[in-house]
Design an enzyme around this catalytic site. Structure first.
Site, PDB file in Angstrom:
ATOM      1  N   GLY A  71       0.697  -0.949  -0.267  1.00 16.41           N
ATOM      2  CA  GLY A  71       0.358  -0.407  -0.198  1.00 16.41           C
ATOM      3  C   GLY A  71       0.698   1.558  -0.057  1.00 16.41           C
ATOM      4  O   GLY A  71       0.153   2.500   0.010  1.00 16.41           O
TER       5      GLY A  71
ATOM      6  N   ASP B  78      -6.413   0.197 -17.059  1.00 15.85           N
ATOM      7  CA  ASP B  78      -6.844   0.773 -15.810  1.00 15.85           C
ATOM      8  C   ASP B  78      -6.191   2.367 -15.599  1.00 15.85           C
ATOM      9  O   ASP B  78      -6.457   2.566 -14.399  1.00 15.85           O
ATOM     10  CB  ASP B  78      -6.420   0.047 -14.392  1.00 15.85           C
ATOM     11  CG  ASP B  78      -5.121  -0.412 -14.590  1.00 15.85           C
ATOM     12  OD1 ASP B  78      -4.879  -1.087 -15.555  1.00 15.85           O
ATOM     13  OD2 ASP B  78      -4.363  -0.828 -13.727  1.00 15.85           O
TER      14      ASP B  78
HETATM   15  P1  AMP Z   1       0.049   0.721 -11.086  1.00 16.03           P
HETATM   16  O1  AMP Z   1       1.088   0.004 -11.960  1.00 16.03           O
HETATM   17  O2  AMP Z   1       0.354   1.903  -9.886  1.00 16.03           O
HETATM   18  O3  AMP Z   1      -1.012   1.978 -12.382  1.00 16.03           O
HETATM   19  O4  AMP Z   1      -1.027  -0.072 -10.246  1.00 16.03           O
HETATM   20  C1  AMP Z   1      -2.214  -1.031 -10.416  1.00 16.03           C
HETATM   21  C2  AMP Z   1      -2.337  -2.283  -9.740  1.00 16.03           C
HETATM   22  O5  AMP Z   1      -1.820  -2.188  -8.497  1.00 16.03           O
HETATM   23  C3  AMP Z   1      -3.120  -0.498  -8.741  1.00 16.03           C
HETATM   24  O6  AMP Z   1      -4.422  -1.681  -8.769  1.00 16.03           O
HETATM   25  C4  AMP Z   1      -2.593  -0.560  -7.715  1.00 16.03           C
HETATM   26  O7  AMP Z   1      -3.370  -0.272  -6.541  1.00 16.03           O
HETATM   27  C5  AMP Z   1      -1.715  -1.236  -7.317  1.00 16.03           C
HETATM   28  N1  AMP Z   1      -0.562  -1.366  -6.684  1.00 16.03           N
HETATM   29  C6  AMP Z   1       0.299  -1.034  -6.778  1.00 16.03           C
HETATM   30  N2  AMP Z   1       1.748  -1.122  -6.169  1.00 16.03           N
HETATM   31  C7  AMP Z   1       1.212  -0.912  -5.346  1.00 16.03           C
HETATM   32  C8  AMP Z   1       1.202  -1.919  -3.547  1.00 16.03           C
HETATM   33  N3  AMP Z   1       2.695  -1.297  -3.727  1.00 16.03           N
HETATM   34  N4  AMP Z   1       0.468  -1.801  -2.650  1.00 16.03           N
HETATM   35  C9  AMP Z   1      -0.728  -2.338  -3.069  1.00 16.03           C
HETATM   36  N5  AMP Z   1      -1.454  -2.256  -4.276  1.00 16.03           N
HETATM   37  C10 AMP Z   1      -0.071  -1.828  -5.251  1.00 16.03           C
HETATM   38 MG    MG Z   2      -2.937   2.236 -12.545  1.00 20.56          MG
END
Ligand code: AMP
Ligand code: MG
Length: 491
Positions: free
Chosen positions: A130, A256
């Site tokens: 998170g 997304d």
């Molecule tokens: P992103 O690559 O930032 O677009 O994230 C892709 C998905 O992974 C989204 O649903 C984010 O909320 C989740 N996510 C990315 N990093 C983390 C993390 N450190 N902890 C929990 N969820 C994550």
């Molecule tokens: Mg994202």
């Protein structure tokens, strides 16, 4: 004086329309407190435009809000549910490390999401912690502000704070929280989530919400959900054309990471192209080049087809007719994109009117650029100022011939050469946040705790069409050792 400070109103003015949607769309949540928040950067001008008081935000109560240690009055924090195709594979996602504090109603009555990114675990965190690291959050701050300055629709960055806690990645890194400002965080993946796991009524509710928030004109249409789809396609065609015109590579165009508002969202392994090559990929995880520069338009169309699929039950009661409407809408993307791109390229070459051969003229230039590995930004800059000695292909016969054609073409318009040059001046940025400059700024911040390199960079990129002498140092190319450049996912 101190007494006065204590009573400065920070200016938070929340409404929470998303929180009034069906409960399946989100989960209410409290951010996880962090040890010792410290403000790293605050976007004063953005704060002012949101009706916020920068001085109050810099105070300990203000910083506590950015860290998730304090919920401002009127906020109703929640984590949004969404799904998405990640590199083509469909998955349930959701805000795994972010939360929506609420919607700030600005002095000019605009509604914008205030989101904390890196604020702790949520119901959607899966295996993640998170949290976010300082480097990637500053990276999002720099690039999103650069995009805004370039005139490209984007989420904005209001502040970055460090948490005083280390997070574990490949090594220990300083933890940070980014406060992001967006027209909304409704994504293609939000529609995919509701279409897959919700009812048709919930899908209609989400579509109505999106229309009301981003496309109020669609309400009057005979088929408002088709109008919604068509308008989203138009905005994305315009957006992706703008990316292509400045050489921006998003890096993770998963569904997304595509916003219904038409803003660029989720800056992870993104970067600006140096040498012109459609196959350019920076992201270390994009091994097949799915999200390469030259693929971005077709990937956008693919993502929009996923949106259309999700909307099918709303488009028509008869499934075949719904599919036909969706297909017709999606097929319009190619022409919409092409006309935005062509218009933008004409401007980059100082052309006001249209001639059928313009496309060939532009393509010939791009072919030369690719062959000589010419720097994308600097080539257009050199053409703008007639600095031929700076061109990678200067002195070649092909350039001499091309230049003759181009000059003749510029002669075939009513506008004088000076206006043509002025058009180029305002269409070709002097500088982009070059990868080695961004890395240099992040290195100083993360390894040495020094922020002046970043502040200077942010200052330089805040006016990319100025072409001022002070900007010159940011136009230089990286040493060959800095290539090929690799970016890593924003974790
Ligand atoms: P992103 O690559 O930032 O677009 O994230 C892709 C998905 O992974 C989204 O649903 C984010 O909320 C989740 N996510 C990315 N990093 C983390 C993390 N450190 N902890 C929990 N969820 C994550
Ligand atoms: Mg994202």
């Amino acid at each position: 004086m101190t007494e006065n400070k204590a009573i400065i109103d920070p200016g938070w003015n929340f409404d929470n329309s998303y929180a009034r949607l069906p409960e399946t769309f989100f989960s209410r949540i409290e951010p996880t407190h962090v040890r010792s928040p410290k403000l790293i950067v605050l976007n004063d001008r953005l704060a002012a435009s949101l009706g916020l008081n920068a001085e109050a935000l810099r105070g300990s109560d203000g910083v506590a809000v950015f860290a998730g240690n304090r919920i401002p009055e009127g906020a109703a924090p929640l984590a949004q549910a969404y799904a998405g195709h990640q590199f083509g594979h469909f998955t349930m996602l959701g805000d795994g490390r972010a939360l929506l504090l609420g919607e700030q109603i600005t002095p000019d009555h605009t509604r914008v999401d205030i989101q904390l990114k890196g604020s702790g675990r949520t119901r959607y965190s899966r295996g993640g912690d998170g949290r976010a690291a300082l480097g990637p959050m500053l990276r999002e701050y720099i690039i999103s502000e650069a995009m805004h300055a370039l005139g490209i629709p984007t989420t904005r960055s209001l502040a970055v704070v460090t948490t005083g806690e280390e997070i574990i990645r490949e090594t220990e890194l300083p933890g940070a929280v980014l406060t992001r400002v967006a027209a909304s965080h409704v994504r293609v993946g939000t529609f995919q989530y509701v279409a897959n796991w919700g009812t048709v009524e919930e899908l209609r509710t989400l579509a109505d919400y999106t229309i009301q928030r981003h496309y109020p004109d669609a309400e009057a249409a005979e088929n408002r959900y088709l109008a919604l789809l068509q308008e989203v396609i138009k905005r994305q065609a315009a957006l992706i054309a703008k990316w292509q015109l400045v050489g921006f590579i998003h890096g993770v165009m998963n569904t997304d990471n595509m916003a219904l508002s038409g803003e660029t969202i989720d800056y992870g392994p993104c970067a600006f192209m140096d040498a012109y090559d459609p196959a350019t990929v920076f992201s270390s995880i994009d091994v097949h080049g799915r999200y390469a520069y030259g693929n971005q338009p077709s990937i956008a169309a693919w993502n929009l087809a996923r949106l259309a699929e999700a909307l099918l039950p709303l488009l028509h009661d008869d499934e075949d007719q719904a599919i036909q409407l969706a297909e017709d809408a999606i097929s319009s993307f190619v022409d919409l994109f092409a006309s935005h791109w062509l218009a933008g390229m004409r401007a980059k070459l100082g052309l006001f009117n249209e001639e059928p051969e313009d496309e060939a003229l532009i393509k010939d230039l791009l072919v030369m650029m690719q062959k000589h590995r010419a720097d994308y930004t600097n080539t257009f800059r050199a053409l703008t100022f007639d600095k031929h000695e700076e061109l990678a292909f200067n002195g070649t016969t092909e350039f001499v011939q091309w230049h003759e054609l181009w000059q003749a073409r510029r002669g075939r318009q009513r506008e004088p050469q000076a206006s043509s040059q002025q058009l180029m001046h305002s269409s070709n940025p002097a500088l982009i946040p070059r990868n080695h400059r961004v890395e240099e700024a992040l290195d100083a911040a993360v390894k040495q705790g020094g922020y002046s390199v970043m502040e200077r960079l942010v200052q330089a990129i805040s006016n990319p069409y100025a072409h001022s002498p002070e900007q010159a140092e940011y136009c230089t190319l990286p040493e060959p050792s800095n290539r090929p450049y690799r970016t890593f996912c924003g974790t």
